[in-house]
Write a protein that holds these residues in place. Structure first.
Motif, PDB file in Angstrom:
ATOM      1  N   GLU A 541     -89.152 -84.566  36.282  1.00 57.90           N
ATOM      2  CA  GLU A 541     -89.619 -83.348  36.930  1.00 57.90           C
ATOM      3  C   GLU A 541     -88.439 -82.599  37.531  1.00 57.90           C
ATOM      4  O   GLU A 541     -87.425 -83.210  37.910  1.00 57.90           O
ATOM      5  N   TYR A 543     -86.191 -80.876  40.354  1.00 54.52           N
ATOM      6  CA  TYR A 543     -86.021 -81.230  41.762  1.00 54.52           C
ATOM      7  C   TYR A 543     -85.794 -79.969  42.567  1.00 54.52           C
ATOM      8  O   TYR A 543     -84.878 -79.187  42.291  1.00 54.52           O
ATOM      9  N   ASP A 544     -86.637 -79.766  43.577  1.00 51.35           N
ATOM     10  CA  ASP A 544     -86.504 -78.631  44.474  1.00 51.35           C
ATOM     11  C   ASP A 544     -85.995 -79.143  45.812  1.00 51.35           C
ATOM     12  O   ASP A 544     -86.740 -79.769  46.565  1.00 51.35           O
ATOM     13  N   ALA A 546     -85.548 -77.758  48.533  1.00 54.99           N
ATOM     14  CA  ALA A 546     -86.215 -77.184  49.701  1.00 54.99           C
ATOM     15  C   ALA A 546     -87.604 -77.766  49.917  1.00 54.99           C
ATOM     16  O   ALA A 546     -88.222 -77.547  50.956  1.00 54.99           O
ATOM     17  N   LYS A 547     -88.082 -78.509  48.945  1.00 54.64           N
ATOM     18  CA  LYS A 547     -89.426 -79.067  49.033  1.00 54.64           C
ATOM     19  C   LYS A 547     -89.357 -80.465  49.595  1.00 54.64           C
ATOM     20  O   LYS A 547     -88.723 -81.347  49.032  1.00 54.64           O
ATOM     21  N   LYS A 548     -90.025 -80.681  50.726  1.00 57.29           N
ATOM     22  CA  LYS A 548     -89.962 -81.986  51.368  1.00 57.29           C
ATOM     23  C   LYS A 548     -90.817 -82.982  50.603  1.00 57.29           C
ATOM     24  O   LYS A 548     -91.957 -82.715  50.272  1.00 57.29           O
ATOM     25  N   LYS A 549     -90.224 -84.122  50.356  1.00 60.58           N
ATOM     26  CA  LYS A 549     -90.941 -85.185  49.668  1.00 60.58           C
ATOM     27  C   LYS A 549     -90.487 -86.500  50.267  1.00 60.58           C
ATOM     28  O   LYS A 549     -89.287 -86.769  50.357  1.00 60.58           O
TER      29      LYS A 549
END
Length: 587
Positions: A541, A543-544, A546-549
């Motif tokens: 997938e 990878y962003d 800024a997106k919390k994971k």
């Protein structure tokens, strides 16, 4: 007055009891009885002094009153002793006690920290005893304290009498109720208690012994609690149970409010675990290390008179030297258009640019010769956002690499591995060698692979110079052969798992991403909790950054780190070189 130079109330074989003068005791009429000491007792006192302490309490006016020990005082007077040992509470010799034959606890858990705390501070909670027929003193409550105190070398225990009419059924019910009524301190409560002890004057060694932790852990705790910014950061995530390792880590960022805020934010998340905080710390360490390297590189450039520019200062014609055709960095060193610009994608260095390639006679790539002045503000903003995302992604990738390689190193140096893990390592080595899909033949002896392998094997800089000597420096235990063989294969995979593996933009490299994804799945099967950027690669997938994971939770029992060894006396109680001690340390 009772002397307090010794350990009041601590019943250790190697420690002296507090003492009081015989004259002070006999000066109080209530302590003198018209009795003759037994002959055997008098003979023993004349030879050895008073061994068993007298139970003495202080009454109004600080007057010492004997509760138990009138015979021993009479013998001391007759023998002409100047002082006698005393205890401020009733104690009984351990060898006079009998453990309960049907104690409910099957596992007493006599771990080293528990035994060490007894050795340091004595048993503080009385055992409950009952006198049975034949004079047997049975322990109805406190069997774990009894066995732990024996291991700690104590000679006496504080006690209280159980009800004489307590039947057997009641004894077992007491075991249930007393266990239910006890509640251990939480990690934060324990930390606060240790800090309060330090504030009250307890020395590091004494606190470490009592709590069963290392001296350096106590020092870390005191440092964090004493620093207003660090303490505020910890309090900002009060629901998270901070480990000593994490407290030590945030102390590195005492002068970096942004880093402290980022780590605290990770710890304050709902259901945050150690993996989430590890990841936040790794990212902040990576940022810091890059910043330090960049500052050092800039200082070197300025020392040699090089021109440094911000990217915004350059015209759109400016270009990094590596993009110029047929021109190396060394050849461009004398160009008048040479300037150095911060490499925001790597973040740890400056890279050479030519401010006007056409003006200084350089050949630019055809793809760069078009008119770039037609870009709209929105396009330029999109480019800036893309560059920022790549910069953040590269930081996350480098942080993940540091965490991952430490985990692999711990796995390789672990003393004892479960049989299932050993078999899994052997299986991965066989797969790499027999299938030929891991690039072993091409990359096994590359310099970059050798550097990674040296780290996995724990070699120092001198040992890492010559690859042919690696086997001589590695562990000789044949049982560790699967780990050493896996180390070589892991070094190959790590050498090939470069930054391009996470990219899914125009710089994507499927020839790197796919084998790296397979490698991450191998590590995950061994118990490694993938970081968010590694998880994205493994799941194929984008990878962003800024997106919390959240980071994957560490499965119970899967940690590859060497087994946690019990804190030894050297680690907890023995003072370190920079720690002063005094005779009053254990008072």
């Amino acid at each position: 007055m009772i002397s307090t130079k010794t350990q009041a109330g601590v019943q250790a074989a190697s420690a002296l009891w507090p003492t009081i003068t015989v004259a002070e005791l006999v000066a109080h009429p209530g302590n003198v009885r018209d009795i003759e000491p037994r002959a055997d007792l008098l003979d023993d006192v004349k030879r050895n002094g008073v061994i068993e302490p007298l139970y003495v309490v202080s009454t109004h006016g600080d007057v010492p009153q004997i509760i138990d020990g009138f015979q021993r005082l009479a013998a001391a007077v007759t023998a002409g002793l100047e002082t006698v040992p005393v205890t401020p509470r009733p104690v009984v010799r351990i060898d006079a006690l009998t453990p309960h034959p049907k104690n409910a606890r099957e596992d007493l858990d006599l771990n080293a920290p528990f035994v060490e705390s007894l050795r340091a501070e004595g048993c503080r909670i009385p055992v409950k005893i009952q006198r049975l027929e034949g004079g047997v003193l049975q322990i109805n409550d406190g069997n774990r304290r009894y066995f732990g105190s024996k291991d700690a070398g104590l000679t006496h225990l504080p006690y209280e009498w159980d009800d004489d009419d307590r039947d057997a059924a009641g004894q077992f019910l007491d075991m249930i109720t007393t266990a239910q009524h006890r509640k251990s301190l939480t990690v934060s409560e324990m930390n606060q208690a240790m800090f309060s002890a330090a504030e009250a004057g307890a020395q590091v060694g004494r606190i470490a012994k009592a709590a069963g932790v290392r001296q350096k852990d106590v020092k870390t705790l005191v440092k964090v609690k004493s620093d207003e910014r660090l303490n505020a950061a910890v309090a900002g995530a009060s629901g998270y149970e901070w480990t000593f390792e994490h407290l030590a880590a945030i102390s590195e960022f005492a002068d970096d409010p942004e880093a402290l805020a980022a780590i605290t934010e990770a710890a304050a998340e709902d259901d945050a675990d150690a993996g989430d905080v590890d990841w936040a710390i790794a990212v902040e360490r990576t940022k810091r290390d890059k910043r330090i390297k960049a500052e050092a590189h800039r200082a070197e450039l300025e020392a040699t008179g090089q021109k440094i520019r911000d990217a915004e200062e350059l015209s759109e014609r400016a270009m990094p030297v590596w993009r110029l055709r047929g021109l190396s960095t060394e050849e461009h060193a004398e160009c008048k258009g040479l300037v150095w610009v911060f490499d925001d994608r790597r973040g740890d260095r400056y890279e050479p640019y030519c401010s006007a390639p056409g003006l200084y006679g350089h050949t630019v790539p055809e793809s760069a010769s078009g008119d770039s002045g037609t870009k709209t503000a929105a396009q330029k903003e999109a480019e800036r956002a893309a560059r920022a995302a790549v910069k953040k992604g590269n930081i996350d990738w480098d942080a993940a690499e540091a965490v991952r390689r430490k985990w692999i190193t711990d796995l390789i140096k672990r003393r004892n591995l479960p049989k299932s893990t050993v078999n899994a390592l052997i299986g991965h080595v066989n797969e790499a060698l027999l299938s030929g899909t891991w690039g072993v033949s091409d990359d096994l002896n590359k310099d970059a692979t050798s550097q990674i392998l040296a780290t996995f094997l724990g070699l120092n800089a001198q040992q890492a110079k010559n690859r042919t000597n690696f086997s001589g420096h590695a562990a000789k235990d044949p049982r560790r052969a699967p780990q050493l063989q896996f180390a070589a294969i892991a070094a190959v995979r790590e050498k090939c798992a470069n930054r391009s593996a996470w990219r899914t933009d125009d710089q994507h490299a499927p020839w790197t991403r796919k084998p790296t994804a397979s490698w991450f799945k191998v590590l995950e099967s061994l118990g490694y909790p993938l970081t968010p950027i590694e998880q994205a690669v493994a799941d194929e997938e984008p990878y962003d950054p800024a997106k919390k994971k959240p980071r994957a939770a560490i499965p119970s029992g899967s940690e590859p780190q060497a087994e946690q060894e019990a804190v030894t006396a050297e680690e907890a109680g023995e003072p370190e070189a920079d720690e002063p001690t005094s005779d009053d340390d254990a008072a």
